[in-house]
Design a protein around this motif. Structure first.
Motif, short mmCIF file in Angstrom:
data_model
loop_
_atom_site.label_atom_id
_atom_site.label_comp_id
_atom_site.label_asym_id
_atom_site.label_seq_id
_atom_site.Cartn_x
_atom_site.Cartn_y
_atom_site.Cartn_z
N UNK A 98 0.85 -1.19 0.00
CA UNK A 98 0.00 0.00 0.00
C UNK A 98 0.90 1.25 0.00
N UNK A 99 0.45 2.29 -0.74
CA UNK A 99 1.25 3.54 -0.85
C UNK A 99 0.45 4.71 -0.26
N UNK A 100 1.11 5.47 0.56
CA UNK A 100 0.50 6.61 1.25
C UNK A 100 1.35 7.87 0.97
N UNK A 101 0.68 9.02 0.60
CA UNK A 101 1.38 10.28 0.34
C UNK A 101 1.00 11.29 1.43
N UNK A 102 2.01 11.83 2.08
CA UNK A 102 1.78 12.78 3.19
C UNK A 102 2.45 14.11 2.88
N UNK A 103 1.69 15.21 3.11
CA UNK A 103 2.23 16.56 2.90
C UNK A 103 2.39 17.25 4.25
N UNK A 104 3.17 18.31 4.26
CA UNK A 104 3.30 19.12 5.47
C UNK A 104 4.36 18.64 6.43
N UNK A 105 5.20 17.68 6.04
CA UNK A 105 6.32 17.22 6.86
C UNK A 105 5.90 16.75 8.25
N UNK A 106 5.02 15.72 8.37
CA UNK A 106 4.68 15.18 9.69
C UNK A 106 5.89 14.47 10.29
N UNK A 107 5.96 14.36 11.62
CA UNK A 107 7.14 13.73 12.23
C UNK A 107 7.21 12.23 12.00
N UNK A 108 6.04 11.54 11.87
CA UNK A 108 6.07 10.08 11.69
C UNK A 108 4.74 9.62 11.10
N UNK A 109 4.71 8.34 10.70
CA UNK A 109 3.48 7.70 10.22
C UNK A 109 3.43 6.30 10.81
N UNK A 110 2.21 5.83 11.11
CA UNK A 110 2.10 4.51 11.73
C UNK A 110 0.83 3.81 11.26
#
Length: 503
Positions: A98-110
């Protein structure tokens, strides 16, 4: 010996067979415990974090996803109730990506979930990926000639107004100044010279991509220009052959101004001239007219050419801003007309001022002739007079500083009337003198006259006439007698005293 070797070989073979049996024994054991696993990997791509989540299933049955939690956002395609691929017959584990795109420079993803099979569950499925700052790559900037804009431009409520915006998600290599300026103008169409009245400048940048401008218009003929440039580029005075904004004006067909789409960013118009020509004619007592010309006003920027005409007289005078001048129209020239641009024609006819001195009228009567004299002041127009006495009237024209007489045969009329053109009639008294000859008392009885001193006439007179007698004659005679008596007395005294008179 040979038997010994056979026995040793048999023992070795048995041992090998036993070892083989032990090693192969596990192949017949049960399959491993059902289990899933999740891993994550992240990459910063063009200012965005791209996180790849990989979930594996080592069991021969599909695993169902439950109690799913994701942070800081959902993972596309990974939902509660999703079935994960199972292990293949060849033993390859099932793999789900699965592919996830995050904007805004979050500190982490879980991601955390529970994998469920028909008879068991795997509750230990949690993965966290550390992220942090992810800046987009530096965009290449566009040069001035490549930048594109759009604008709005309008004239309303005594102001020029404009809005200018940068088009597209581009980066300017340099900020772009833009200015709105208004001018005094000599005509409602383009003409020169023009003088700057008001202006406002702003700068379009990568931070301020839209600017709004306004500039007041003068209350007269005007021009407004919206152009690419700053305050240092404002032309304070537009003259014949001087600098122009040319194709820097927004909305031009070519040049820098053509980079902005919108209606033409310029205007010419107005309802009246940028000057206030004034005319004040003043009549003089001598018949001339002083035409006072002025060009006042706070917004006066232009000289005014006044033309004064009266009969054969014509004169043109140029009056500078804030100045004045006077033109004297000769007496007798007729009606005066004054013309100038942006001014209604002024027409004026000479009218005698009320302060002018009136002609003087005198009358003499010598019993035979009545003479009416009209004297005109020096600084005056010629006086045209009608003099009436009795049943007669005569016309006089009296030059300034001169006198003229009208003569009439003396009669019984006691008044004469003088009517001077443009003035009210004047009535003067004509005195009646004692026109009889000195009194003679009448002739005597015999021409010798009356008795001396008694004032009575004689019986007759003679043609030669006699001196007047009466009371006055008696007084004279008495005086003469006194003088004669006094002389005799003095003579006698002188003789007695023997006095001698020396002449």
């Amino acid at each position: 010996m040979l038997n010994l070797l056979h026995r040793a070989a048999a023992i070795a073979a048995g041992a090998l067979l036993g070892l083989t049996t032990v090693l192969a024994g596990p192949a017949h054991a049960d399959a491993p415990t059902p289990q899933t696993d999740i891993t994550g990997a992240a990459a910063c791509v063009a200012g965005e974090w791209v996180v790849t989540w990989t979930i594996t299933n080592n069991w021969t049955e599909q695993a169902k996803v439950g109690k799913l939690t994701t942070a800081p956002a959902s993972v596309p395609g990974l939902d509660n109730g999703l079935y994960l691929y199972r292990r293949s017959e060849s033993g390859t584990v099932g793999k789900n990506v699965f592919t996830q795109v995050l904007r805004g420079s979050p500190p982490s993803a879980s991601v955390s979930f529970v994998a469920e099979w028909a008879k068991t569950k795997d509750r230990d499925n949690t993965a966290t990926v550390q992220l942090g700052q992810c800046d987009p790559p530096e965009r290449p900037c566009v040069e001035k000639a490549q930048a594109r804009f759009h604008h709005e431009f309008a004239i309303k409520e005594g102001e020029a107004k404009a809005t200018v915006s940068l088009d597209g998600d581009v980066k300017l290599c340099a900020a772009e100044p833009v200015t709105l300026v208004t001018y005094f103008a000599p005509k409602p169409q383009f003409s020169v010279p023009q003088y700057a009245f008001a202006h406002q400048s702003a700068t379009i940048s990568n931070e301020d991509r839209t600017v709004t401008l306004s500039a007041k218009l003068p209350d007269c003929y005007t021009q407004a220009d919206l152009f690419f440039g700053g305050e240092d580029d404002v032309i304070e005075e537009i003259t014949e052959g001087g600098r122009r904004y040319d194709d820097r004006k927004l909305g031009s067909r070519t040049g820098l101004g053509a980079r902005s789409q919108g209606k033409p960013g310029w205007y010419n118009g107005g309802a009246k001239g940028c000057h206030q020509p004034l005319v004040q004619p003043v009549s003089q007592c001598d018949g001339t007219v002083d035409v006072n010309l002025s060009n006042p006003g706070e917004q006066t920027k232009y000289a005014v050419d006044f033309t004064v005409r009266a009969g054969d007289f014509t004169r043109t005078v140029t009056v500078a801003p804030g100045q004045g001048d006077t033109v004297r129209v000769p007496a007798g020239s007729g009606p005066v007309t004054v013309t100038a641009d942006d001014m209604d024609d002024v027409t004026y006819t000479w009218t005698r001022p009320g302060s002018c001195p009136a002609p003087v009228v005198t009358v003499e009567n010598d019993c035979k002739t009545v003479a009416v004299t009209v004297t005109n002041p020096r600084d005056a127009v010629p006086a045209r007079a009608t003099v009436a006495y009795g049943a007669e009237s005569k016309q006089l024209t009296v030059a300034p500083g001169a006198s003229e007489r009208a003569l009439f045969t003396a009669g019984e009329a006691t008044e004469a009337t003088v009517t001077i053109e443009g003035r009210e009639p004047v009535t003067v008294s004509v005195e009646q003198p004692d026109c009889d000859s000195p009194g003679d008392g009448g002739p005597g009885d015999d021409g010798s006259g009356g008795g001396a001193g008694d004032g009575t006439p004689g019986d007759g007179g003679n043609d030669g006439g006699l001196p007047v007698t009466g009371a006055a004659a008696g007084v004279i005679a008495a005086g003469a007698a006194v003088l004669l008596l006094g002389g005799g007395v003095l003579f006698l005294v002188a003789r007695r005293r023997r006095i001698t008179f020396t002449p």
